[in-house]
Design an enzyme around this catalytic site. Structure first.
Site, PDB file in Angstrom:
ATOM      1  N   LYS A  73       0.826  -1.205   0.000  1.00  0.00           N
ATOM      2  CA  LYS A  73       0.000   0.000   0.000  1.00  0.00           C
ATOM      3  C   LYS A  73       0.864   1.260   0.000  1.00  0.00           C
ATOM      4  O   LYS A  73       0.579   2.226  -0.729  1.00  0.00           O
ATOM      5  CB  LYS A  73      -0.934  -0.011   1.211  1.00  0.00           C
ATOM      6  N   GLN A 117      -4.389  -1.268   9.746  1.00  0.00           N
ATOM      7  CA  GLN A 117      -4.259  -2.594   9.138  1.00  0.00           C
ATOM      8  C   GLN A 117      -4.802  -3.662  10.087  1.00  0.00           C
ATOM      9  O   GLN A 117      -4.398  -3.745  11.244  1.00  0.00           O
ATOM     10  CB  GLN A 117      -2.794  -2.876   8.797  1.00  0.00           C
ATOM     11  N   ASP A 140     -11.091   2.984   4.615  1.00  0.00           N
ATOM     12  CA  ASP A 140     -11.543   1.598   4.485  1.00  0.00           C
ATOM     13  C   ASP A 140     -13.059   1.509   4.326  1.00  0.00           C
ATOM     14  O   ASP A 140     -13.582   0.489   3.883  1.00  0.00           O
ATOM     15  CB  ASP A 140     -11.118   0.777   5.705  1.00  0.00           C
TER      16      ASP A 140
END
Length: 316
Positions: A73, A117, A140
């Site tokens: 990422k 994460q 997200d």
């Protein structure tokens, strides 16, 4: 307006199942490169206005898979020109310390997106951490305000994997109106938001799960099958109507005589003899997820400039 930042460039490919004996491969790597090009172009346009989107990534502990995901990422963010801020925290960090860091990032106008994460260490409440992120920085798309807004059709940050799946479907089929889609799996991260996005695209949608009666028969009715159940190679040709388009979200590691390998929730070899188009694993949905994380960072930046002041959750 968000439209300039979405910048969709759709190439419609009409499929003729009777003219092929093997499914067309839906190349997520190639399409994700196109999405990243779109993001890069928008980042340059913002830089000309002295606007520099930034993404903060929190990695807690030393889970090997999480290390790989975060590294990928951050590399993609650098590649498109999005500034990234990496916060690495030890396994024994307290939940309160994590929440305090999120509160600081919420309040920092130089941070547009916040990504924690997952999974988290067992002593940290995952939902408490997700809900502490300001919804307008929740790239997200997991915060309850974004989840509820998605269901209501509001302009919110949408989970990256379902968004990437929708782009794959639109590129493959064009207009999805009237098609019957079956989503296998009802997780909060993929299954439920995927079903909502398909409804918004005017599909008729069924969600198949562990309590469904004759799940394979339900799948055989589908023009589109999205597999997101976390069981390796569960869905084979017997689950598919000839000509169906298959999006395989699953990624599972299995042991074979030649060593471990990654497979999806779909038995690729079997399904590809029946489907008209199918995503591979790896190289299908995975690259799209990262691409849409970065697109979400741009959308978050635009939303924040349009909606000041931002309301930030308090740390309990």
């Amino acid at each position: 307006m968000l439209q300039p930042f979405l910048n969709l460039k759709t190439t419609v490919i009409r499929l003729n199942p009777s003219a092929q004996t093997h499914a067309r491969i839906i190349d997520g790597k190639a399409l994700s490169a196109q999405v990243l090009d779109e993001v890069r172009e928008d980042v340059r346009a913002l830089a000309a206005q002295q606007i520099y989107p930034a993404l903060a990534v929190l990695l807690i502990g030393q889970d090997p898979a999480s290390e790989v995901y975060v590294r990928n990422k951050l590399l993609r963010a650098k590649d498109v020109g999005i500034h990234s801020l990496e916060h690495r925290l030890p396994d024994n960090v307290s939940q309160q310390q994590v929440l305090q860091l999120i509160q600081r990032l919420n309040a920092d106008p130089g941070v547009n997106g916040i990504l924690v994460q997952l999974p988290l260490p067992a002593h940290i409440n995952e939902q408490a951490v997700i809900q502490a992120i300001a919804p307008i920085k929740d790239v997200d798309g997991f915060h309850r305000e974004n989840v509820g807004g998605l269901v209501q059709g509001d302009e919110v940050l949408t989970p990256c994997t379902p968004s990437g799946c929708m782009r794959l479907l639109h590129e493959t089929l064009g207009d999805l109106s009237g098609l019957h889609a079956v989503v296998v799996g009802r997780s909060n991260i993929v299954g439920k938001p995927m079903a909502t996005l398909l409804l918004q695209a005017n599909c008729s949608v069924s969600v198949v799960h562990s309590r469904s009666v004759d799940a394979a028969a339900l799948c055989r009715l589908a023009d589109i099958v999205v597999a997101a159940v976390g069981r390796p190679q569960m869905i084979d040709a017997r689950w598919l109507k000839p000509g169906a388009v298959v999006i395989d979200v699953g990624i599972n590691r299995i042991d074979t005589s030649s060593g471990p390998r990654l497979v999806g929730d779909v038995d690729f070899e079997s399904a590809s003899r029946v489907a008209s188009a199918i995503t591979p694993v790896p190289g299908g949905v995975g690259p799209m997820t990262i691409a849409y994380l970065l697109k979400n960072t741009l959308i978050a930046s635009e939303l924040q400039r349009a909606e000041r002041p931002i309301s930030y959750p308090a740390v309990g």
